[in-house]
Design an enzyme around this catalytic site. Structure first.
Site, PDB file in Angstrom:
ATOM      1  N   CYS A 116       1.221   6.630  12.764  1.00  0.00           N
ATOM      2  CA  CYS A 116       0.394   5.491  12.716  1.00  0.00           C
ATOM      3  C   CYS A 116       1.060   4.562  11.724  1.00  0.00           C
ATOM      4  CB  CYS A 116      -1.004   5.768  11.879  1.00  0.00           C
ATOM      5  SG  CYS A 116      -1.984   6.476  13.165  1.00  0.00           S
ATOM      6  N   HIS A 256      -3.644  -0.068   7.404  1.00  0.00           N
ATOM      7  CA  HIS A 256      -4.005   0.752   8.827  1.00  0.00           C
ATOM      8  C   HIS A 256      -5.371   1.037   9.005  1.00  0.00           C
ATOM      9  CE1 HIS A 256      -3.719   3.398  11.879  1.00  0.00           C
ATOM     10  NE2 HIS A 256      -3.846   4.549  11.176  1.00  0.00           N
ATOM     11  N   ASN A 286      -9.099   3.251  15.536  1.00  0.00           N
ATOM     12  CA  ASN A 286      -7.526   3.395  15.297  1.00  0.00           C
ATOM     13  C   ASN A 286      -6.742   3.650  16.377  1.00  0.00           C
ATOM     14  OD1 ASN A 286      -5.332   4.554  14.318  1.00  0.00           O
ATOM     15  ND2 ASN A 286      -6.144   6.356  13.375  1.00  0.00           N
TER      16      ASN A 286
END
Length: 335
Positions: A116, A256, A286
């Protein structure tokens, strides 16, 4: 010789048409909309469900839009970096497939894997190629088809992930705009807590690994949450302090999009109000390396030349970091 900075000159993005809602997920596993919204903050996520399409398809859509918006000639692109955890194949790279699809004749290309945090790493890497003085047009892409590695029988992970891609164009400038500072870290402590058990050289595919869902995301959520909150908050505060940034002159925080409570913690640490935090987790979930550039794609028309931006992310490994960007154009003019 004047100092060369790497400025972001455009953005393109793409999310698939199919939307997977919390109500649909509640029919797959023992969960409900209230539980997902309270603990994660996700209402829906886009899923690439057409057979035979992978990460390169979304990356191509995003990069093509980027090139159209910036008027870029394919022959002028020097480099393509694709940050992804879900490449089309182990090899060749997804970036190489992108070069073919976009008809790039003069570029070299490679994939970058930092989970990520991948797009943060790609920003700094791409910026350094620009700073070298040898490269004029660099495309960086964050793209992940997380649905390909999500176990839809695991109630703890299946509500989290979605699919999507977005891309930036980086170009040189001698003005004080662009990617001005970064702090990137990896400590290797995260392996037991966040990984995909099988499919690599340690544990190749077998009937056993497939039957036991070992080719999907495994996460110990509480541990990952704890590390993400502390590391993203600390690194964001550190990069702000060393660049003279505070709640008064930070225009945007781009965190994020993994969990709304993590986003809230970062904003609280920087003392930045929610109006200055880019949040689209409710609609996209996500998308791993895709979340940061997708935020910019979503909020581009609100950006003004000279805005101070802090990007921050945390991912498997553990990997994390923050990047300070002074925005280089008025977003409304780019639409």
């Amino acid at each position: 010789m004047e100092k060369i900075n790497a400025v972001i000159t455009g953005v393109g993005g793409y999310v698939p048409d199919y939307i997977l809602t919390n109500d649909e997920i509640s029919k797959m596993v023992d969960t409900n909309d209230e539980w997902i919204m309270t603990r994660i903050g996700i209402k829906e996520r886009h899923i690439l469900n057409e057979e035979g399409l992978g990460t390169s398809y979304m990356a191509r859509k995003a990069a093509k839009q980027l090139m159209q918006r910036t008027g870029a000639n394919p022959d002028d692109i020097d480099l393509v970096i694709v940050a992804t955890t879900t490449p089309d194949y182990h090899f060749p790279s997804t970036a190489s497939i992108l070069c073919d699809k976009l008809r790039l004749k003069n570029a070299f290309a490679f994939d970058m894997q930092a989970a990520c945090s991948g797009f943060l790493y790609a920003m700094e890497t791409g910026a350094n190629f620009i700073r070298s003085g040898r490269y004029k047009k660099v495309i960086i892409v964050g793209a992940d088809k997380m649905s390909a590695i999500t176990d839809y029988t695991d109630r703890s992970t299946c509500p989290i992930f979605g699919d999507g891609a977005a891309a930036f164009m980086l170009e040189p400038t001698t003005e004080e705009y662009g990617i001005l500072d970064s702090i990137l870290r990896t400590d290797g402590k995260g392996l037991p807590f966040l990984h995909m058990k099988a499919g690599g050289s340690v544990c190749p595919p077998s009937y056993f690994t497939i039957d036991n869902h070992w080719h999907c995301v495994y996460q110990e959520g509480r541990t990952v949450f704890k590390y993400a909150v502390s590391n993203m908050s600390n690194v964001s505060a550190e990069i702000a302090e060393r660049n003279g940034l505070n709640k008064d002159n930070i225009d945007w925080v781009i965190p994020h999009q993994a969990n709304l409570r993590i986003i809230d913690a970062v904003a609280h640490r920087l003392e930045v109000p929610h109006e200055k935090v880019m949040i689209n987790i409710e609609r996209y979930g996500n998308s791993s390396a895709g979340t940061l550039p997708l935020c910019i794609w979503d909020f581009e028309d609100k950006l003004k030349k000279g805005d101070n931006l802090i990007f921050t992310a945390f991912g498997a490994g553990f990997t994390w970091g923050a990047v300070y960007v002074k925005w280089g154009y008025d977003g409304k003019k780019q639409q």
